[in-house]
Design an enzyme around this catalytic site. Structure first.
Site, mmCIF file in Angstrom:
data_model
loop_
_atom_site.group_PDB
_atom_site.id
_atom_site.type_symbol
_atom_site.label_atom_id
_atom_site.label_comp_id
_atom_site.label_asym_id
_atom_site.label_seq_id
_atom_site.Cartn_x
_atom_site.Cartn_y
_atom_site.Cartn_z
ATOM 1 N N ASP A 205 0.964 -1.313 0.174
ATOM 2 C CA ASP A 205 0.006 -0.315 0.132
ATOM 3 C C ASP A 205 1.224 0.819 -0.176
ATOM 4 O O ASP A 205 1.943 1.018 -0.186
ATOM 5 C CB ASP A 205 -1.001 -0.077 1.322
ATOM 6 C CG ASP A 205 -2.501 1.179 0.590
ATOM 7 O OD1 ASP A 205 -2.400 1.693 0.984
ATOM 8 O OD2 ASP A 205 -3.630 -0.237 1.184
ATOM 9 N N HIS A 237 -4.010 6.232 3.387
ATOM 10 C CA HIS A 237 -4.453 5.044 3.511
ATOM 11 C C HIS A 237 -4.254 3.426 4.116
ATOM 12 O O HIS A 237 -5.098 2.826 4.565
ATOM 13 C CB HIS A 237 -4.087 4.714 1.530
ATOM 14 C CG HIS A 237 -5.743 4.050 1.192
ATOM 15 N ND1 HIS A 237 -4.955 2.400 0.605
ATOM 16 C CD2 HIS A 237 -6.588 3.455 0.260
ATOM 17 C CE1 HIS A 237 -5.565 1.469 0.452
ATOM 18 N NE2 HIS A 237 -6.598 2.791 0.258
ATOM 19 N N SER A 394 -11.564 -0.147 -0.690
ATOM 20 C CA SER A 394 -9.944 -0.882 -0.290
ATOM 21 C C SER A 394 -10.547 -0.712 1.175
ATOM 22 O O SER A 394 -9.494 -1.311 2.549
ATOM 23 C CB SER A 394 -9.205 0.596 -0.279
ATOM 24 O OG SER A 394 -8.902 0.457 -1.500
#
EC number: 3.4.21.-
Length: 451
Positions: A205, A237, A394
């Site tokens: 990520d 994220h 996600s």
């Protein structure tokens, strides 16, 4: 029994793919090109090299040339990913690269052509994935496409993160209750206290805020793949995803270890070749890890269909790594995106607190399971106590990666058998509870089988 109360609601994380920037998506792409017309470097000849004439690529081979990808909107100019056929032994790599250098030097002398040639990555994932990526001139790409040892020449492309900032938390409770959440169950997470103990989760990520107190020292930095990037999650994220997998407060598997594999930049974009390199790191590192009983991978990233990326994920799965991947946030068929279309990965769509399919979630037969992905609260960047609410596939995917670690800790016989683990998780998942699911999409909701 362990019940965890979270102020307000419980949450689950999830990631999704796409090919162009979209706040609901997490994509990555960097293009590499390579081509070759002559075959193997065989040794000295009159001009110092002997080159065998190539034969046409056999279309019956399992990995076809992917020429359609060259028109991709997000392709990175003159950057390509090159894959060898399964029959090619890695001992031939050095002579193959020397052959390319010879072609390039000969072209420069014969045509006074100052062309592009830059090798960026080499790849070796188990026995099934061997290749490289770099920047190459169009003439060299054409040569590589004709080379008899080459199975695939695919433009490197850009991908993005797939999230959308929203309002409030809720999700861990949903993966631990059979029935629809109500007033008394909305903030109640039921789980076995082993909760991922002995399992390592690789988060491919934007990185992880490893100093965050929610990780209790269980998060470490593994690798930074993009050039010029530091060992920090400057997007957020990846930290959010990691929190859903294994955070003390927000995590499904509260005892699992976390390893940051940074493949995305601060703007939420990255290249396919960098992602593949991150997969290779996770695969090789998991083999070196003698302390963990097993490893799992979460990839809340994606984009346009990429044969190279799909094959890299498949190779790692064949080598024993479980992959949870985001289905995507375009409300479209997940079978058109990578790595969501990889059949042996666990492709995760997003659901809401009231058991509806999230409006943004991708659908279709390539989706294996749904998990909470709307208004998910988890860890964040900026301090070691920060949190944030996000929505997206996600956010759903990490719930499933966390559950994979959870089930392995309960039954170590599932370790290093990702296909069997996927079947096990689908066996205990809740069936036909979600509303708004199309007929061609499995109506399956992630569940930890605690009740």
């Amino acid at each position: 029994m362990r019940v965890s109360w979270i102020s307000g609601l419980l949450l689950v994380a999830h990631l999704a793919p796409s090919s162009a920037f979209n706040p609901l998506r997490f994509f990555l792409d960097d293009t590499f090109s390579s081509g070759a017309t002559e075959e193997h470097f065989m040794g000295p000849s009159d001009d110092g090299f002997a080159l065998q004439q190539p034969t046409n690529y056999d279309p019956s081979m399992p990995f076809p040339l992917d020429e359609s990808a060259s028109a991709a909107v997000d392709a990175v100019s003159n950057n390509y990913i090159v894959m060898f056929k399964p029959s090619v032994d890695k001992s031939k790599l050095e002579q193959h690269h020397r052959w390319i250098e010879h072609l390039h030097e000969k072209r420069s002398l014969d045509f006074k052509d100052v062309s592009t040639f830059l090798m960026k990555h080499t790849f070796e994932i188990g026995d099934a994935f061997l290749g490289y990526a770099g920047r190459f001139s169009p003439w060299l790409v054409a040569e590589l496409q004709k080379h008899p040892d080459i199975a695939l020449v695919e433009p490197d492309r850009v991908m993005h993160v797939m999230t959308e900032q929203t309002f409030a938390p809720w999700g861990l409770a949903r993966v631990s209750h059979r029935k629809k959440l109500g007033f008394f169950t909305m903030t109640r997470y039921q789980y076995n206290e082993t909760a991922g103990e002995g399992v390592t989760a690789y988060v491919i990520d934007t990185g992880i805020n490893i100093e965050h107190q929610d990780f209790q020292g269980r998060a470490t930095w593994g690798a930074t793949i993009p050039t010029g990037e530091g060992e920090v999650d400057d997007h957020g994220h990846g930290t959010h995803v990691a929190g859903t997998i294994a955070g003390k407060t927000f995590g499904v598997s509260k005892n699992a270890k976390l390893v940051a594999v940074k493949v995305m930049r601060a703007d939420g974009t990255g290249t396919v070749s960098d992602i593949i390199k991150g997969i290779e790191f996770a695969f090789k590192q998991s083999k070196k890890d003698k302390e963990s009983i097993a490893s799992v991978v979460n990839m809340s990233i994606g984009g346009d269909a990429s044969t190279a990326l799909d094959l890299a994920v498949n190779a790692a799965i064949a080598g024993g790594l479980f992959f949870a991947v985001a289905a995507g946030n375009d409300a479209e068929d997940a079978c058109g995106t990578s790595p969501a279309r990889v059949s042996n990965a666990m492709t995760v769509g997003a659901s809401t607190w009231n058991d509806q399919i999230a409006s943004f979630s991708n659908i279709g037969s390539c989706v294996d399971i749904f998990a909470p992905g709307s208004l998910i609260l988890s860890d964040w960047i900026g301090s070691n106590r920060a949190s944030m609410i996000l929505s997206g596939t996600s956010m759903a995917s990490p719930h499933v990666a966390g559950l994979a670690a959870y089930f392995i800790s309960l039954d170590p016989s599932l370790a290093n058998h990702p296909v069997e683990l996927k079947k096990y998780m689908l066996k205990f998942a809740l069936k036909d509870l979600l509303n708004g699911i199309p007929e061609d999409t499995p109506n399956v909701l992630a569940f930890n089988n605690y009740e």
